[in-house]
Scaffold this active site. Structure first.
Site, PDB file in Angstrom:
ATOM      1  N   LYS A 115       0.857  -1.199   0.000  1.00 17.56           N
ATOM      2  CA  LYS A 115       0.000   0.000   0.000  1.00 17.56           C
ATOM      3  C   LYS A 115       0.884   1.236   0.000  1.00 17.56           C
ATOM      4  O   LYS A 115       1.767   1.373   0.841  1.00 17.56           O
ATOM      5  CB  LYS A 115      -0.904   0.011   1.230  1.00 17.56           C
ATOM      6  N   ASP A 142      -3.442   4.346  -1.948  1.00 20.50           N
ATOM      7  CA  ASP A 142      -4.398   4.798  -0.922  1.00 20.50           C
ATOM      8  C   ASP A 142      -4.418   6.329  -0.871  1.00 20.50           C
ATOM      9  O   ASP A 142      -3.808   6.942  -0.001  1.00 20.50           O
ATOM     10  CB  ASP A 142      -3.934   4.181   0.413  1.00 20.50           C
ATOM     11  N   LYS A 146      -7.482   8.145  -1.245  1.00 24.19           N
ATOM     12  CA  LYS A 146      -8.780   8.550  -0.679  1.00 24.19           C
ATOM     13  C   LYS A 146      -9.365   9.786  -1.362  1.00 24.19           C
ATOM     14  O   LYS A 146      -9.572  10.837  -0.725  1.00 24.19           O
ATOM     15  CB  LYS A 146      -8.640   8.821   0.821  1.00 24.19           C
ATOM     16  N   ASP A 192     -14.005  14.642  -4.196  1.00 21.63           N
ATOM     17  CA  ASP A 192     -14.155  15.937  -4.869  1.00 21.63           C
ATOM     18  C   ASP A 192     -15.428  15.874  -5.712  1.00 21.63           C
ATOM     19  O   ASP A 192     -16.191  14.915  -5.601  1.00 21.63           O
ATOM     20  CB  ASP A 192     -12.904  16.216  -5.732  1.00 21.63           C
ATOM     21  N   THR A 204     -11.660   5.720  10.880  1.00 20.64           N
ATOM     22  CA  THR A 204     -11.686   5.191  12.257  1.00 20.64           C
ATOM     23  C   THR A 204     -11.285   6.259  13.276  1.00 20.64           C
ATOM     24  O   THR A 204     -11.497   6.096  14.465  1.00 20.64           O
ATOM     25  CB  THR A 204     -10.765   3.961  12.392  1.00 20.64           C
ATOM     26  N   ARG A 260       3.153  -1.226  10.713  1.00 23.05           N
ATOM     27  CA  ARG A 260       4.254  -1.317  11.664  1.00 23.05           C
ATOM     28  C   ARG A 260       4.594  -2.720  12.181  1.00 23.05           C
ATOM     29  O   ARG A 260       5.780  -2.988  12.392  1.00 23.05           O
ATOM     30  CB  ARG A 260       4.015  -0.328  12.812  1.00 23.05           C
TER      31      ARG A 260
HETATM   32  O1  C5P Z   1       1.082   0.510  11.115  1.00 29.83           O
HETATM   33  P1  C5P Z   1      -0.335   0.061  11.011  1.00 29.83           P
HETATM   34  O2  C5P Z   1      -0.490  -1.452  10.869  1.00 29.83           O
HETATM   35  O3  C5P Z   1      -1.221   0.625  12.105  1.00 29.83           O
HETATM   36  O4  C5P Z   1      -0.819   0.668   9.610  1.00 29.83           O
HETATM   37  C1  C5P Z   1      -2.138   0.618   9.186  1.00 29.83           C
HETATM   38  C2  C5P Z   1      -2.285   1.318   7.872  1.00 29.83           C
HETATM   39  O5  C5P Z   1      -3.652   1.348   7.521  1.00 29.83           O
HETATM   40  C3  C5P Z   1      -1.800   2.765   7.871  1.00 29.83           C
HETATM   41  O6  C5P Z   1      -1.305   3.044   6.562  1.00 29.83           O
HETATM   42  C4  C5P Z   1      -3.070   3.544   8.142  1.00 29.83           C
HETATM   43  O7  C5P Z   1      -3.027   4.849   7.603  1.00 29.83           O
HETATM   44  C5  C5P Z   1      -4.104   2.692   7.422  1.00 29.83           C
HETATM   45  N1  C5P Z   1      -5.479   2.833   7.906  1.00 29.83           N
HETATM   46  C6  C5P Z   1      -5.841   2.597   9.227  1.00 29.83           C
HETATM   47  N2  C5P Z   1      -7.149   2.743   9.610  1.00 29.83           N
HETATM   48  C7  C5P Z   1      -8.080   3.126   8.717  1.00 29.83           C
HETATM   49  C8  C5P Z   1      -7.725   3.362   7.386  1.00 29.83           C
HETATM   50  C9  C5P Z   1      -6.400   3.216   7.012  1.00 29.83           C
HETATM   51  O8  C5P Z   1      -5.005   2.235  10.045  1.00 29.83           O
HETATM   52  N3  C5P Z   1      -9.324   3.221   9.095  1.00 29.83           N
END
Ligand code: C5P
Length: 232
Positions: free
Chosen positions: A32, A59, A61, A64, A119, A211
């Protein structure tokens, strides 16, 4: 449609993302690319990662007026990405325009999924800032149903919502779920998390993992563990 693990490459430079991807010598994970990396490096980074053999979820998003989204999606489809997204809040008309723009002259197109409510938005913020008074889970399901009506392929949602989304929008409507952590791992700033195995049980089609893989001592081992737990 096969289940897969998507690695969130939340890096701010080409050097950082490439040195991360260089570690994967035996496999090419689905990755992603988010706003941070895209705005730092531009479309060239998408092409370069694609040329290395990775599938890409871009990603960005989009949100517009329908005409602008349609034209922007046409540009993104030419980058040969595999999945992209937009905000369902842009309305069914905007989502339909996006699909039109995304469809290439040969009829193929990347998968298109919708963000429902972020979220980071809770009931209080939604009511006070957006003046949406319905319960947030009802709003999320309504936006998912709108995305299905517009002809989109799925939504980004919490793994906790994946089962309900499938009930309302059908089993084929994809759920792409971030918020995944190993049972013995750090939760970090994610509030509601699930393990890859739990996300599989509840019916997620793709998990987005950042992460737990990117910050792991051995990212390849962490990725393989995710795949083993989620895909089996
Ligand atoms: O590091 P981590 O596993 O928390 O990364 C989750 C990824 O998913 C990040 O790129 C974050 O921006 C994305 N994301 C999220 N929650 C959402 C939409 C996207 O954590 N509702």
């Amino acid at each position: 449609m096969g289940k897969d693990v998507i690695v969130a490459c939340d890096f701010s430079s080409k050097e950082a993302v490439m040195s991360f991807l260089d570690k994967f010598t035996d496999c090419k994970p689905f990755v992603k690319i988010g706003m941070e990396l895209y705005y730092a490096e531009g479309p060239a980074i998408v092409k370069e990662i694609k040329e290395r053999g990775h599938k890409i979820f871009l990603d960005l998003k989009l949100h517009d007026i329908p005409n602008t989204v349609k034209k922007s999606m046409a540009v993104l489809s030419r980058l040969d990405v595999d999945m992209c997204n937009l905000h369902a809040a842009g309305t069914i008309t905007m989502m339909q325009a996006a699909l039109e723009g995304l469809t290439r002259p040969d009829g193929t197109r990347p998968l298109l999924i919708a963000v429902t409510q972020l979220t980071s938005t809770d009931q209080e913020r939604m009511e006070n800032d957006l003046l949406i008074k319905e319960p947030i889970d009802k709003v999320v399901m309504h936006y998912a149903a709108n995305a299905a009506k517009a002809g989109l392929d799925g939504v980004v949602c919490s793994p906790l919502e994946a089962g309900k989304v499938h009930e309302i929008c059908g089993e084929k409507f994809m759920t792409v779920t971030p918020g995944v952590r190993f049972a013995d791992g750090d939760i970090g700033d994610q509030k509601r998390v699930m393990t890859p195995a739990e996300a599989k049980k509840i019916g997620s089609d793709y998990i987005v993992v950042g992460r737990p893989i990117t910050a792991a001592e051995d990212p390849v081992a962490a990725y393989n563990r995710c795949v083993a737990e989620f895909v089996g």
